[in-house]
Design an enzyme around this catalytic site. Structure first.
Site, PDB file in Angstrom:
ATOM      1  N   ASP A 125       1.090  -1.233  -0.307  1.00 57.35           N
ATOM      2  CA  ASP A 125      -0.090   0.013  -0.020  1.00 57.35           C
ATOM      3  C   ASP A 125       0.946   1.311  -0.086  1.00 57.35           C
ATOM      4  O   ASP A 125       2.104   1.241  -0.546  1.00 57.35           O
ATOM      5  CB  ASP A 125      -0.908   0.003   1.235  1.00 57.35           C
ATOM      6  N   HIS A 181      -3.204   6.074   3.150  1.00 54.63           N
ATOM      7  CA  HIS A 181      -4.213   5.159   2.747  1.00 54.63           C
ATOM      8  C   HIS A 181      -3.800   3.975   3.555  1.00 54.63           C
ATOM      9  O   HIS A 181      -4.843   3.119   3.901  1.00 54.63           O
ATOM     10  CB  HIS A 181      -4.281   5.095   1.223  1.00 54.63           C
ATOM     11  N   SER A 238     -11.169  -0.934  -1.015  1.00 49.84           N
ATOM     12  CA  SER A 238     -10.058  -1.219  -0.315  1.00 49.84           C
ATOM     13  C   SER A 238     -10.210  -1.836   1.182  1.00 49.84           C
ATOM     14  O   SER A 238      -9.179  -2.438   1.488  1.00 49.84           O
ATOM     15  CB  SER A 238      -9.339  -0.030  -0.134  1.00 49.84           C
TER      16      SER A 238
END
Length: 478
Positions: free
Chosen positions: A227, A276, A422
């Site tokens: 990520d 994120h 996600s």
């Protein structure tokens, strides 16, 4: 554009709204700002602002500035640009004459870059340069209905190659927020400084590449997470980091090519990195609390390194890889696909994306790859209906799981809610980890078979949106 990129746009819009609110109240929601100091104080080490609203309390920031003089000069240039060259620099860039004796003396428009029709541009960037100076200024604005919107002013040094400071202003050129970067001796950005509208007072700071805290290996099933990195300073993350016999964390940063995969996608803006990875990882460790987490920061500058990450995950002992990312470019994922086929014992849990489209017809990668050791997941609501904005595809997408309004821990350490495909990824990766813990001999094929066997027919009417169906509660092991 990757899924991380799309999240950046949403985060920046949220940030701008929050800044407008703070301009009136001078408060951060759910946070208390430290006492302000000056840029000069920070550079000299005399400022006691060692906390950030983007970090949990008691996390220190330690960095040496590249040049305090540069930061002060950058602030002076941007203040002058806002008061003396804005909005004229946007309306008639070449017609603005150098008539001021202040910081901008000698600065003239060196380039004008427009987006949109020549006589009706919607975005304009004006570069101001001064002969003999390494400091340049980039002024940008959008225009709607003939009125200026979203003005930003950025100072760069080394002939425009390295960003120093940016300021956000409204359509009247009134600055309401600023940020600056400090660089270490190696020339890497080490600290992000949040500035008051005067661009001199420091409100908060946050580290960009801090050392990984010491610790012991937690034991458990090893799960790799690819990520934007994670905030490994947060205790919820720190205690689950996989480590070697000397206590060194096993994660890596394939963007900066070091062993500090700290959360931050700076591809769109070094001043407004997207965070994120941390909330995704927080959900993973919440639903699989006994894992060994190996975080990897993805290699945006060179996506051919994705294959190297797969090899590193295998070498670290991972049997499960969480991959909440995607892009439209199949070339970005060629090395990943080749490596994933080589390591057939690894199970990859991949996001279907959040574009609201059928990825059978309009592919997204790696979700649209045909890999036997991959499960592609998307988000549903609590009633088994495809969540608004989530991607689907009865050939490309395997599962729907509820991934809307889930409790996560964000980069700051604050609890909040998040939604999207996600967040379907860590739920299914956590399920795979718990199955692996119960059946240590299971490899990718057995794990995938057991997970898909839990799927039931979604409650949504009409044609099937996914191949296997819907898992109402991935956290339920009964």
């Amino acid at each position: 554009m990757t899924e991380v990129d799309r999240r950046l746009i949403l985060e920046n819009n949220f940030l701008l709204a929050a800044i407008r609110d703070r301009r009136d109240s001078r408060r951060e929601r759910n946070c208390r700002l430290p006492q302000a100091g000056s840029v000069a104080d920070l550079a000299k080490g005399g400022l006691g602002v060692l906390l950030s609203v983007f970090l949990v309390p008691a996390l220190a920031v330690a960095a040496e500035p590249a040049s305090d003089d540069n930061l002060q000069q950058a602030g002076a240039l941007l203040r002058a640009a806002a008061t003396e060259r804005c909005p004229a620099a946007f309306l008639d860039p070449q017609g603005v004459e150098d008539q001021t004796p202040g910081p901008l003396k000698g600065y003239l428009a060196a380039a004008v870059n427009d987006r949109g029709p020549a006589d009706a541009w919607v975005r304009r960037e004006v570069i101001l340069e001064k002969a003999g100076s390494d400091l340049s200024i980039s002024l940008s604005a959008t225009r709607a209905g003939g009125a200026l919107r979203r003005i930003s002013l950025t100072a760069l040094d080394e002939a425009g190659k390295r960003p120093l400071m940016t300021a956000l202003a409204d359509g009247t050129c009134l600055i309401h927020h600023g940020r600056a970067l400090q660089y270490d001796a190696a020339g890497d950005a080490s600290t992000l400084i949040h500035l008051a509208p005067d661009l001199a007072q420091v409100e908060t700071t946050e580290p960009l590449n801090p050392p990984v805290p010491a610790g012991d290996d937690p034991g458990g099933v090893t799960v790799a997470h690819i990520d934007s990195g994670v905030n490994y300073l947060l205790p919820e993350i720190t205690k689950r980091l996989a480590r070697d016999q000397e206590g060194k964390a096993l994660g890596q940063d394939f963007w900066d090519l070091d062993d500090r995969p700290f959360d931050g996608d700076t591809g769109r803006s070094p001043f407004f990195p997207i965070r994120h990875g941390t909330p995704v990882a927080s959900l993973l460790v919440a639903e699989a609390p006994d894992i060994r987490l190996v975080p990897y920061r993805y290699p945006r500058p060179d996506m051919t390194r994705m294959g190297e990450i797969v090899s590193a995950a295998a070498a670290a002992g991972a049997g499960i890889v969480a991959l909440p990312m995607g892009s439209r470019q199949p070339g970005d994922w060629e090395s990943f696909a080749a490596a994933a086929k080589r390591y057939s014992n690894l199970l990859f849990i991949v996001s279907a994306g959040n574009d609201g489209r059928d990825i059978d017809a309009d592919p997204l990668y790696p979700a649209s790859l045909t890999l036997e050791n991959m499960i592609v997941v998307t988000s549903s609501d609590a009633f088994g209906r495809l969540a608004r904005g989530s991607n689907w595809g009865p050939l490309s997408v395997d599962l729907m799981v509820p991934a809307e309004q889930l409790e996560v821990i964000d980069y700051r350490g604050a609890r909040g809610q998040a939604s999207g495909s996600s967040y379907a990824v860590p739920r299914v990766a956590a399920l795979a980890a718990r199955l692996k813990a119960a059946h240590p001999d299971w490899q990718a094929a057995e794990l995938k078979r057991a997970i898909l066997a839990r799927a039931v027919t979604p409650l949504q009417r009409g044609a099937a949106r996914v191949a296997a169906g819907w898992i109402p509660n991935p956290a339920d092991d009964d």
